[in-house]
Design a protein around this motif. Structure first.
Motif, PDB file in Angstrom:
ATOM      1  N   GLU A  25       0.830  -1.207   0.000  1.00  0.00           N
ATOM      2  CA  GLU A  25       0.000   0.000   0.000  1.00  0.00           C
ATOM      3  C   GLU A  25       0.864   1.257   0.000  1.00  0.00           C
ATOM      4  OE1 GLU A  25      -3.470   0.067   2.512  1.00  0.00           O
ATOM      5  OE2 GLU A  25      -3.300  -2.094   2.847  1.00  0.00           O
ATOM      6  N   GLY A  26       0.311   2.325  -0.585  1.00  0.00           N
ATOM      7  CA  GLY A  26       0.953   3.628  -0.538  1.00  0.00           C
ATOM      8  C   GLY A  26       2.140   3.801  -1.456  1.00  0.00           C
ATOM      9  N   LEU A  27       2.274   2.957  -2.479  1.00  0.00           N
ATOM     10  CA  LEU A  27       3.443   3.054  -3.357  1.00  0.00           C
ATOM     11  C   LEU A  27       3.308   4.133  -4.411  1.00  0.00           C
ATOM     12  CD1 LEU A  27       4.226  -0.683  -4.054  1.00  0.00           C
ATOM     13  CD2 LEU A  27       5.603   0.918  -2.800  1.00  0.00           C
ATOM     14  N   LEU A  28       2.309   4.011  -5.231  1.00  0.00           N
ATOM     15  CA  LEU A  28       2.174   4.883  -6.391  1.00  0.00           C
ATOM     16  C   LEU A  28       1.371   6.138  -6.083  1.00  0.00           C
ATOM     17  CD1 LEU A  28       1.347   2.075  -8.977  1.00  0.00           C
ATOM     18  CD2 LEU A  28       3.583   2.948  -8.331  1.00  0.00           C
ATOM     19  N   HIS A  29       0.378   5.970  -5.205  1.00  0.00           N
ATOM     20  CA  HIS A  29      -0.545   7.068  -4.912  1.00  0.00           C
ATOM     21  C   HIS A  29      -1.393   6.620  -3.720  1.00  0.00           C
ATOM     22  CE1 HIS A  29      -3.851   9.915  -5.661  1.00  0.00           C
ATOM     23  NE2 HIS A  29      -3.014  10.563  -6.439  1.00  0.00           N
ATOM     24  N   PRO A  30      -1.791   7.529  -2.831  1.00  0.00           N
ATOM     25  CA  PRO A  30      -2.686   7.115  -1.744  1.00  0.00           C
ATOM     26  C   PRO A  30      -3.970   6.490  -2.316  1.00  0.00           C
ATOM     27  CG  PRO A  30      -1.861   9.329  -1.365  1.00  0.00           C
ATOM     28  CD  PRO A  30      -1.433   8.943  -2.760  1.00  0.00           C
ATOM     29  N   GLY A  31      -4.455   5.424  -1.684  1.00  0.00           N
ATOM     30  CA  GLY A  31      -5.670   4.761  -2.158  1.00  0.00           C
ATOM     31  C   GLY A  31      -5.410   3.639  -3.138  1.00  0.00           C
ATOM     32  N   ILE A  32      -4.131   3.292  -3.328  1.00  0.00           N
ATOM     33  CA  ILE A  32      -3.767   2.217  -4.250  1.00  0.00           C
ATOM     34  C   ILE A  32      -3.151   1.064  -3.465  1.00  0.00           C
ATOM     35  CG2 ILE A  32      -2.189   1.531  -6.098  1.00  0.00           C
ATOM     36  CD1 ILE A  32      -2.554   4.232  -7.342  1.00  0.00           C
ATOM     37  N   LYS A  33      -3.602  -0.145  -3.790  1.00  0.00           N
ATOM     38  CA  LYS A  33      -3.001  -1.374  -3.272  1.00  0.00           C
ATOM     39  C   LYS A  33      -2.452  -2.117  -4.478  1.00  0.00           C
ATOM     40  CE  LYS A  33      -6.548  -1.541   0.231  1.00  0.00           C
ATOM     41  NZ  LYS A  33      -7.853  -2.125   0.532  1.00  0.00           N
ATOM     42  N   LEU A  34      -1.208  -2.576  -4.374  1.00  0.00           N
ATOM     43  CA  LEU A  34      -0.520  -3.108  -5.541  1.00  0.00           C
ATOM     44  C   LEU A  34       0.120  -4.457  -5.238  1.00  0.00           C
ATOM     45  CD1 LEU A  34       1.708  -1.185  -7.917  1.00  0.00           C
ATOM     46  CD2 LEU A  34       2.755  -3.018  -6.638  1.00  0.00           C
ATOM     47  N   HIS A  35       0.023  -5.361  -6.191  1.00  0.00           N
ATOM     48  CA  HIS A  35       0.776  -6.619  -6.123  1.00  0.00           C
ATOM     49  C   HIS A  35       1.544  -6.756  -7.429  1.00  0.00           C
ATOM     50  CE1 HIS A  35       2.061 -10.642  -5.474  1.00  0.00           C
ATOM     51  NE2 HIS A  35       1.352 -10.754  -4.372  1.00  0.00           N
ATOM     52  N   PRO A  36       2.887  -6.684  -7.352  1.00  0.00           N
ATOM     53  CA  PRO A  36       3.674  -6.857  -8.579  1.00  0.00           C
ATOM     54  C   PRO A  36       3.607  -8.308  -9.046  1.00  0.00           C
ATOM     55  CG  PRO A  36       5.112  -6.845  -6.668  1.00  0.00           C
ATOM     56  CD  PRO A  36       3.723  -6.550  -6.166  1.00  0.00           C
ATOM     57  N   LEU A  37       3.554  -8.496 -10.347  1.00  0.00           N
ATOM     58  CA  LEU A  37       3.576  -9.840 -10.919  1.00  0.00           C
ATOM     59  C   LEU A  37       4.871 -10.068 -11.682  1.00  0.00           C
ATOM     60  CD1 LEU A  37      -0.119  -9.918 -12.100  1.00  0.00           C
ATOM     61  CD2 LEU A  37       0.858 -10.974 -10.065  1.00  0.00           C
ATOM     62  N   LEU A  38       5.231  -9.110 -12.536  1.00  0.00           N
ATOM     63  CA  LEU A  38       6.476  -9.188 -13.298  1.00  0.00           C
ATOM     64  C   LEU A  38       7.007  -7.771 -13.481  1.00  0.00           C
ATOM     65  CD1 LEU A  38       7.472 -11.292 -16.279  1.00  0.00           C
ATOM     66  CD2 LEU A  38       7.587  -8.825 -16.553  1.00  0.00           C
ATOM     67  N   ILE A 141       9.128   1.422 -10.493  1.00  0.00           N
ATOM     68  CA  ILE A 141       8.188   0.587  -9.744  1.00  0.00           C
ATOM     69  C   ILE A 141       8.945  -0.503  -8.999  1.00  0.00           C
ATOM     70  CG2 ILE A 141       6.283  -1.050  -9.950  1.00  0.00           C
ATOM     71  CD1 ILE A 141       5.286   0.706 -12.300  1.00  0.00           C
ATOM     72  N   LYS A 142       9.955  -1.100  -9.624  1.00  0.00           N
ATOM     73  CA  LYS A 142      10.754  -2.126  -8.959  1.00  0.00           C
ATOM     74  C   LYS A 142      11.428  -1.563  -7.712  1.00  0.00           C
ATOM     75  CE  LYS A 142      14.504  -5.444  -9.646  1.00  0.00           C
ATOM     76  NZ  LYS A 142      14.564  -5.594  -8.229  1.00  0.00           N
ATOM     77  N   ALA A 143      11.996  -0.373  -7.808  1.00  0.00           N
ATOM     78  CA  ALA A 143      12.638   0.251  -6.642  1.00  0.00           C
ATOM     79  C   ALA A 143      11.619   0.485  -5.529  1.00  0.00           C
ATOM     80  CB  ALA A 143      13.312   1.557  -7.047  1.00  0.00           C
ATOM     81  N   TRP A 144      10.427   1.006  -5.891  1.00  0.00           N
ATOM     82  CA  TRP A 144       9.381   1.238  -4.889  1.00  0.00           C
ATOM     83  C   TRP A 144       8.933  -0.079  -4.264  1.00  0.00           C
ATOM     84  CZ3 TRP A 144       5.990   4.798  -8.423  1.00  0.00           C
ATOM     85  CH2 TRP A 144       6.523   6.080  -8.448  1.00  0.00           C
ATOM     86  N   VAL A 145       8.715  -1.102  -5.089  1.00  0.00           N
ATOM     87  CA  VAL A 145       8.244  -2.403  -4.609  1.00  0.00           C
ATOM     88  C   VAL A 145       9.281  -3.035  -3.679  1.00  0.00           C
ATOM     89  CG1 VAL A 145       7.863  -4.802  -5.366  1.00  0.00           C
ATOM     90  CG2 VAL A 145       6.614  -2.926  -6.453  1.00  0.00           C
ATOM     91  N   ASP A 146      10.539  -3.077  -4.109  1.00  0.00           N
ATOM     92  CA  ASP A 146      11.576  -3.708  -3.290  1.00  0.00           C
ATOM     93  C   ASP A 146      11.713  -3.009  -1.945  1.00  0.00           C
ATOM     94  OD1 ASP A 146      11.973  -5.524  -5.316  1.00  0.00           O
ATOM     95  OD2 ASP A 146      13.829  -4.610  -6.050  1.00  0.00           O
TER      96      ASP A 146
END
Length: 170
Positions: A25-38, A141-146
């Motif tokens: 949560e909170g990676l790209l923008h408030p109110g977004i939940k994200l699960h990276p796949l590739l 996105i990879k940097a934010w996810v990691d």
């Protein structure tokens, strides 16, 4: 028919169960939940499952590459096309060069759940004055996810990471 000479063998399938762990949560923008796949920064490809909160509006953005977006649940639309609402079961193709602003319906009772395959980058702009905000691509996105996997305590979260080029040293 014969089997090709070059065959990729796998010890295990590269598979991700997005229902097995909480989303980041909170990676790209408030109110977004994200699960990276590739995430493939070397080829500019990002594949994500993203949930957007009701009534969420993202910044105006320009796509340098194409987008395939499938809506699993909820309702969203582009502010530029309010009569073309995307609902569960909708598939949208966006060609490179598209400019628009994503908005989820405030009438949604739950998050809008989507699956997306994106090539290239999003160049994000301030919706009010058109000034540049940032560039979002697979590397960013990879940097934010990691970072979020560590800071949000999600070491069990997996995604497919395409390795970069390897050069022989001689």
């Amino acid at each position: 028919m014969s089997i090709p000479e070059t065959v990729t063998t796998q010890d295990e399938l590269l598979t991700i169960d997005t229902n097995a762990n909480p989303f980041l949560e909170g990676l790209l923008h408030p109110g977004i939940k994200l699960h990276p796949l590739l995430l493939d920064p070397h080829n500019g490809l990002w594949v994500l499952r993203v949930k957007f909160a009701p009534g969420l509006t993202l910044p105006l953005h320009f796509h340098t590459g194409c987008v395939h977006l499938y809506t699993l649940s909820g309702c969203w639309y582009y502010l530029e096309h309010p009569t073309q609402k995307q609902v569960a079961g909708s598939y949208l193709y966006e060609p490179g060069g598209s400019v628009h602003q994503f908005h989820t319906s405030p009438d949604n009772e739950e998050d809008t759940d989507t699956f997306m395959v994106v090539s290239g980058a999003n160049i994000n702009y301030d919706s009010e004055d058109g000034s540049y905000l940032n560039l979002m691509d697979a590397g960013m996105i990879k940097a934010w996810v990691d970072d979020a996997i560590v800071t949000q305590g999600r070491p069990e979260m997996r995604y497919v990471e395409v390795p970069g080029p390897h050069f022989a040293r001689g």
